[in-house]
Design an enzyme around this catalytic site. Structure first.
Site, PDB file in Angstrom:
ATOM      1  N   GLU A 562    -125.569 -28.007  36.428  1.00  0.00           N
ATOM      2  CA  GLU A 562    -126.436 -28.390  37.545  1.00  0.00           C
ATOM      3  C   GLU A 562    -127.557 -27.378  37.613  1.00  0.00           C
ATOM      4  OE1 GLU A 562    -124.654 -28.528  41.466  1.00  0.00           O
ATOM      5  OE2 GLU A 562    -126.553 -29.083  42.413  1.00  0.00           O
ATOM      6  N   ASN A 617    -131.149 -31.660  41.513  1.00  0.00           N
ATOM      7  CA  ASN A 617    -131.154 -32.049  42.936  1.00  0.00           C
ATOM      8  C   ASN A 617    -132.498 -32.641  43.319  1.00  0.00           C
ATOM      9  OD1 ASN A 617    -128.502 -30.972  44.049  1.00  0.00           O
ATOM     10  ND2 ASN A 617    -129.318 -29.179  42.951  1.00  0.00           N
ATOM     11  N   GLU A 649    -129.037 -35.763  41.695  1.00  0.00           N
ATOM     12  CA  GLU A 649    -128.146 -35.608  42.849  1.00  0.00           C
ATOM     13  C   GLU A 649    -128.925 -35.865  44.122  1.00  0.00           C
ATOM     14  OE1 GLU A 649    -125.919 -32.004  42.846  1.00  0.00           O
ATOM     15  OE2 GLU A 649    -124.965 -32.425  40.914  1.00  0.00           O
ATOM     16  N   ASP A 679    -124.402 -36.467  46.385  1.00  0.00           N
ATOM     17  CA  ASP A 679    -124.090 -35.053  46.605  1.00  0.00           C
ATOM     18  C   ASP A 679    -123.561 -34.836  48.026  1.00  0.00           C
ATOM     19  OD1 ASP A 679    -123.924 -32.394  46.033  1.00  0.00           O
ATOM     20  OD2 ASP A 679    -126.084 -32.055  45.787  1.00  0.00           O
ATOM     21  N   GLU A 736    -116.612 -29.774  44.340  1.00  0.00           N
ATOM     22  CA  GLU A 736    -117.635 -28.749  44.285  1.00  0.00           C
ATOM     23  C   GLU A 736    -117.130 -27.484  44.971  1.00  0.00           C
ATOM     24  OE1 GLU A 736    -122.345 -29.453  45.062  1.00  0.00           O
ATOM     25  OE2 GLU A 736    -121.010 -29.689  46.757  1.00  0.00           O
TER      26      GLU A 736
HETATM   27  P1  C2E Z   1    -125.963 -27.976  46.373  1.00  0.00           P
HETATM   28  O1  C2E Z   1    -126.733 -29.062  45.730  1.00  0.00           O
HETATM   29  O2  C2E Z   1    -124.712 -28.375  47.056  1.00  0.00           O
HETATM   30  O3  C2E Z   1    -125.722 -26.897  45.304  1.00  0.00           O
HETATM   31  C1  C2E Z   1    -124.531 -26.219  45.148  1.00  0.00           C
HETATM   32  C2  C2E Z   1    -124.583 -24.939  45.844  1.00  0.00           C
HETATM   33  O4  C2E Z   1    -123.268 -24.407  45.942  1.00  0.00           O
HETATM   34  C3  C2E Z   1    -125.412 -23.892  45.101  1.00  0.00           C
HETATM   35  O5  C2E Z   1    -126.004 -23.009  46.047  1.00  0.00           O
HETATM   36  C4  C2E Z   1    -124.352 -23.116  44.372  1.00  0.00           C
HETATM   37  O6  C2E Z   1    -124.731 -21.784  44.043  1.00  0.00           O
HETATM   38  C5  C2E Z   1    -123.251 -23.107  45.375  1.00  0.00           C
HETATM   39  N1  C2E Z   1    -121.914 -22.907  44.755  1.00  0.00           N
HETATM   40  C6  C2E Z   1    -121.514 -23.277  43.519  1.00  0.00           C
HETATM   41  N2  C2E Z   1    -120.225 -22.954  43.346  1.00  0.00           N
HETATM   42  C7  C2E Z   1    -119.794 -22.389  44.465  1.00  0.00           C
HETATM   43  C8  C2E Z   1    -118.556 -21.848  44.873  1.00  0.00           C
HETATM   44  O7  C2E Z   1    -117.534 -21.816  44.143  1.00  0.00           O
HETATM   45  N3  C2E Z   1    -118.464 -21.356  46.127  1.00  0.00           N
HETATM   46  C9  C2E Z   1    -119.578 -21.349  46.935  1.00  0.00           C
HETATM   47  N4  C2E Z   1    -119.456 -20.815  48.152  1.00  0.00           N
HETATM   48  N5  C2E Z   1    -120.775 -21.836  46.588  1.00  0.00           N
HETATM   49  C10 C2E Z   1    -120.862 -22.362  45.345  1.00  0.00           C
HETATM   50  P2  C2E Z   1    -127.538 -22.708  45.972  1.00  0.00           P
HETATM   51  O8  C2E Z   1    -127.961 -22.560  44.565  1.00  0.00           O
HETATM   52  O9  C2E Z   1    -127.739 -21.593  46.899  1.00  0.00           O
HETATM   53  O10 C2E Z   1    -128.184 -24.001  46.511  1.00  0.00           O
HETATM   54  C11 C2E Z   1    -127.996 -24.368  47.802  1.00  0.00           C
HETATM   55  C12 C2E Z   1    -128.591 -25.687  48.031  1.00  0.00           C
HETATM   56  O11 C2E Z   1    -129.974 -25.673  47.839  1.00  0.00           O
HETATM   57  C13 C2E Z   1    -128.080 -26.756  47.089  1.00  0.00           C
HETATM   58  O12 C2E Z   1    -126.872 -27.240  47.466  1.00  0.00           O
HETATM   59  C14 C2E Z   1    -129.176 -27.755  47.150  1.00  0.00           C
HETATM   60  O13 C2E Z   1    -128.966 -28.571  48.265  1.00  0.00           O
HETATM   61  C15 C2E Z   1    -130.383 -26.916  47.405  1.00  0.00           C
HETATM   62  N6  C2E Z   1    -131.091 -26.776  46.127  1.00  0.00           N
HETATM   63  C16 C2E Z   1    -130.930 -25.860  45.177  1.00  0.00           C
HETATM   64  N7  C2E Z   1    -131.793 -26.095  44.153  1.00  0.00           N
HETATM   65  C17 C2E Z   1    -132.491 -27.179  44.463  1.00  0.00           C
HETATM   66  C18 C2E Z   1    -133.528 -27.941  43.812  1.00  0.00           C
HETATM   67  O14 C2E Z   1    -133.951 -27.647  42.695  1.00  0.00           O
HETATM   68  N8  C2E Z   1    -134.024 -29.013  44.464  1.00  0.00           N
HETATM   69  C19 C2E Z   1    -133.556 -29.377  45.692  1.00  0.00           C
HETATM   70  N9  C2E Z   1    -134.074 -30.418  46.243  1.00  0.00           N
HETATM   71  N10 C2E Z   1    -132.583 -28.707  46.318  1.00  0.00           N
HETATM   72  C20 C2E Z   1    -132.038 -27.626  45.723  1.00  0.00           C
HETATM   73 CA    CA Z   2    -126.263 -30.425  44.172  1.00  0.00          CA
HETATM   74 CA    CA Z   3    -123.412 -30.028  46.960  1.00  0.00          CA
END
Ligand code: C2E
Ligand code: CA
Ligand code: CA
Length: 781
Positions: A562, A617, A649, A679, A736
């Site tokens: 991802e 995403n 997603e 998602d 997830e």
């Molecule tokens: P998401 O789409 O649900 O992405 C998964 C988030 O969960 C990611 O946080 C990831 O680092 C985190 N994660 C993965 N494994 C674990 C785990 O085992 N435990 C915990 N506590 N967290 C885990 P991240 O990278 O901080 O992203 C947060 C949110 O930001 C994402 O949730 C997504 O909604 C948004 N996001 C990130 N990148 C993009 C992007 O390129 N475009 C858009 N539109 N949204 C993004």
């Molecule tokens: Ca996601």
């Molecule tokens: Ca998610």
């Protein structure tokens, strides 16, 4: 018969007989002119005219009789008893009055007969009373049978006259009956006279007068003719005046003519306007009824109209507009007051003003109205008691509106308006300033505690009446409060700061109330700075992608990655996406950023091993612009990535707005061979229906459920249900946020074919883009 001719021919002075006839003719023509006029009048006026007609006819007939009697050439001197003479005239008048009352507007034969009888009796009474008034040295003898005949004759003539008056039209209505009445009068008089003999009686002593009573004739003739003339003239003048009255009554305005500050004439509208009778108004003073708004005198001369109030204790007050002009009326200089009722117009104006200052849906004051109240309160309250401004925003309202339709949204707004009005005090103002935003101006605020009490009442009311467990359309509320003048000494600052407090309340977890504090201002400034920096971050090359592996739970093999966005700010360092993505979405910066992510992810993945998928995403905002499918296509084509390896997603909130367009876009993307992943499943609204109506290929269970797995049985059964659902819809389910082996085991037990989480790998940079990525398995031993 002979005696009658003999009587007229030989015992009378011709000239006087002619004069009597003239009076009789004029009197009777006048009579029917008046009766005709009376029959055309309204009832009250008709009665007046009947009385006038009775006087004219009575006097006319009496004069005819009197002159004719004087024409009688008796051999002896005569005088007349004044009282009896006057009585005879009065009898005639009274009899005719009764006659005319009897006639009615349109006499039929019966009425004409009865009226004729009354008239005949009256004239006979008059005649014999007149005869009795004669004072002469003779005794009066009557022959009864001719008198009886004359009586019948006169009755017939009168009755015929009245009947013809009822039956004929036009001027014939005057002349035909007049002829018949003349006949009746003449018949009665001369037949009676011929049946009368004066037997000289020397025992009756009469003081010698000159006997001729010659002066009487011109006097009576003159008086009678004058009376008839006057009556006729007045009947015409009155008609003219009535027409004029009709004209003044035909105007919409009330008219009042004032002379010497006394009301001398009004029209019908005026009495309606004041709500009192004609009689009560005439003779009173204008001030008794009218009060000018500028307190001026009623009779002052004025060039423009003035507003006034009509005062009448038994009526509601009326607002009127008065124009005053000098006129000449009845030969005197008068003021005419033209008065127009403004009540309705004022009411309409008030209605328009109300509509302009109120929200039509909830009937609450609107933004403009509240701004005025706020400015007014700020002006007045500077030295007296304080007030507070509460900014309110409904939680979940947009979703309710989108999911259940605008009618449901409108109902919610009305319910909220009623709830808010119920908890504030009467002099507080609740305003709806647009959409689901409300403002409350709370008065008499001594300290923060009184504001806190109100916010508690509001939150309680929502907790009581908006239960989302029972009612899917229930909404919550977030409140921000700012107190004058501490949190803003002018309305603009106060509003701004209440909004900041609201913003904080929404972010601190909805359904709360926050007070403004100066630190918020700082936060908002920081946010503005972030917005600004975000707009330039792309050009400055501050973004990069990290990739988190997606594994198959059974074999622990990496099946894809991802792509997650990272922003390295030159001063702030690494800004977490949870912080900057919402800001980018609000400002629209997510559009170019999202496109960059898509292109970059595709470009990277194109260099990887063929069996690895890449998930990107996509923000709900990107779905709101029509060209998303085209952007995706171009990213895929430019990178050369096999579209079957790409997954997009999306969250459920993408589906809330414009379902139709979203669906079209999704199908277009799917048609390219790209897969769609739902998602954060389980956190949105009607998840099940979304799963059925949108073409998803995979479900990602939100990581909050995984985190709760160990301690919360409910979370486990939800996961089980979702997996079951996925199986029945033939959709693989991804867990997830798997961090521990225990979670991994449970997820595996529940049947999730794929998983993602720190246990399998943190999101990390893939060092060299060009290098072919060959991650296939990772031992979990
Ligand atoms: P998401 O789409 O649900 O992405 C998964 C988030 O969960 C990611 O946080 C990831 O680092 C985190 N994660 C993965 N494994 C674990 C785990 O085992 N435990 C915990 N506590 N967290 C885990 P991240 O990278 O901080 O992203 C947060 C949110 O930001 C994402 O949730 C997504 O909604 C948004 N996001 C990130 N990148 C993009 C992007 O390129 N475009 C858009 N539109 N949204 C993004
Ligand atoms: Ca996601
Ligand atoms: Ca998610």
């Amino acid at each position: 018969m002979f005696s009658l001719i003999e009587c007229v021919a030989h015992q009378h002075d011709y000239r006087l007989v002619l004069l009597a006839a003239t009076i009789c003719a004029l009197g009777n023509i006048t009579l029917f002119v008046l009766l005709k006029r009376a029959s055309e009048c309204v009832e009250l006026r008709r009665r007046h005219w009947l009385a006038v007609a009775a006087i004219a006819e009575g006097v006319g007939v009496w004069a005819t009789h009197f002159v004719a009697m004087l024409a009688y050439r008796g051999a002896m001197p005569m005088r007349f008893d004044a009282a009896l003479t006057i009585l005879s005239a009065a009898l005639a008048v009274a009899a005719f009055w009764l006659t005319f009352r009897m006639l009615g507007r349109k006499p039929d034969a019966k009425r004409a007969g009865v009226a004729g009888l009354i008239a005949t009796i009256g004239v006979a009474l008059m005649h014999f009373t007149g005869m009795a008034s004669i004072i002469a040295p003779a005794a009066v003898r009557y022959a009864l049978s001719p008198i009886a005949i004359s009586f019948l004759l006169a009755w017939g003539a009168f009755a015929g006259s009245f009947f013809s008056f009822g039956a004929l039209r036009g001027w014939r209505r005057v002349f035909a009956p007049a002829g018949l009445t003349i006949l009746a009068v003449v018949a009665l008089h001369f037949t009676a006279m011929s049946a009368t003999t004066l037997v000289p009686d020397p025992t009756i002593a009469v003081t010698a007068g000159d006997g001729s009573a010659a002066w009487l004739i011109p006097a009576i003739v003159f008086a009678t003719l004058a009376l008839i003339g006057l009556v006729l003239a007045s009947s015409f003048v009155e008609r003219l005046l009535t027409d004029l009255r009709g004209l003044t009554d035909a105007t919409l305005e009330g008219l009042m003519i004032v002379h010497d500050n006394v009301i001398v004439e009004i029209n019908q509208q005026m009495s309606t306007l004041v709500g009192t009778s004609y009689g009560a108004l005439i003779g009173s003073r204008p001030e008794d009824w009218l009060q000018f708004s500028d307190q001026s005198e009623v009779t002052g001369d004025r060039s423009s109209t003035t507003e006034a109030v009509i005062r009448n204790s038994s009526e509601p007050e009326k607002i009127v507009e008065v124009a005053i002009h000098e006129i000449e009326y009845r030969g005197r200089s008068c003021q005419v007051l033209a008065i127009r009722d403004l009540t309705q117009r004022k009411e309409a104006e008030r209605e328009v003003a109300y509509m302009a200052s109120h929200d039509s849906l909830t009937d609450l004051p609107n933004r403009a109205c509240l701004n005025r109240a706020l400015a007014e309160a700020a002006r007045r309250t500077r030295h007296t008691d304080g007030f507070a401004l509460l900014a309110l925003d409904l939680d979940r309202f947009k979703a309710v509106n989108d999911l259940f339709g605008h009618a449901a949204g409108d109902d919610i707004l009305k319910r909220v308006a009623a709830m808010l009005k119920a908890v504030v005090r009467t002099d507080d103002i609740v305003a709806r300033i647009g959409g689901d935003e409300f403002l409350i101006l709370q008065r008499h605020v001594e300290d923060d505690e009184s504001v806190r009490r109100l916010t508690a009442r509001i939150l309680d009311s929502f907790a009581r009446e908006m239960d989302s467990a029972l009612d899917p359309t229930a909404v919550g509320v977030s409140i921000g409060a700012a107190v004058f003048p501490r949190d803003g000494s002018d309305p603009e600052t106060l509003r701004h700061n209440a909004d900041l407090a609201l913003y904080r309340a929404k972010h601190e977890g909805r359904g709360t109330a926050c007070f403004f504090d100066p630190g918020m201002d700082q936060q908002v400034r920081e946010r503005r700075a972030m917005e600004h920096d975000l707009r330039h971050a792309l050009q400055r090359d501050e973004f990069h992608l990290v990739f988190q592996p997606l594994v198959s739970t059974a074999f622990s093999a990496t099946v894809g990655f991802e792509a997650l966005l990272r922003w390295t700010h030159p001063e702030r360092g690494n800004v977490p996406p949870d912080l900057f993505i919402p800001v980018a979405e609000e400002t629209g910066a997510i559009l170019p950023i999202g496109e960059w992510v898509l292109r970059e992810a595709c470009r990277c993945a194109a260099g990887w091993s063929e069996n690895l998928s890449i998930a990107v995403n996509v923000s709900p905002i990107q779905f709101q612009v029509a060209n998303l499918a085209a952007v995706v296509r171009s990213a895929v084509e430019d990178s050369g990535l096999d579209p079957r390896r790409l997954e997009l997603e999306i969250t459920e909130s993408s589906l809330l707005r414009n379902r139709e367009t979203t669906l079209t876009t999704l199908h277009a993307i799917k048609a390219m061979g790209i897969r769609i992943v739902m998602d954060d499943f389980g956190t949105g609204y009607s998840s099940l229906s979304n799963l059925q109506s949108f073409p998803f290929d995979k479900i990602k269970i939100d990581r909050s459920f995984i985190a709760a797995l160990a301690k919360d049985d409910a979370a486990r059964s939800i996961i089980r249900a979702i997996v079951g659902l996925g199986k029945s819809l033939n959709l693989p389910v991804v867990a997830e946020g798997v961090e521990t082996d225990e979670q991994r085991r449970m997820v595996l037990e529940e049947g999730c074919p794929q998983a993602q989480g720190y246990l399998f790998g943190q999101p990390h940079r893939l060092s060299d883009r060009v290098e072919k990525l060959e991650i296939t398995t990772r031992s979990q031993a």
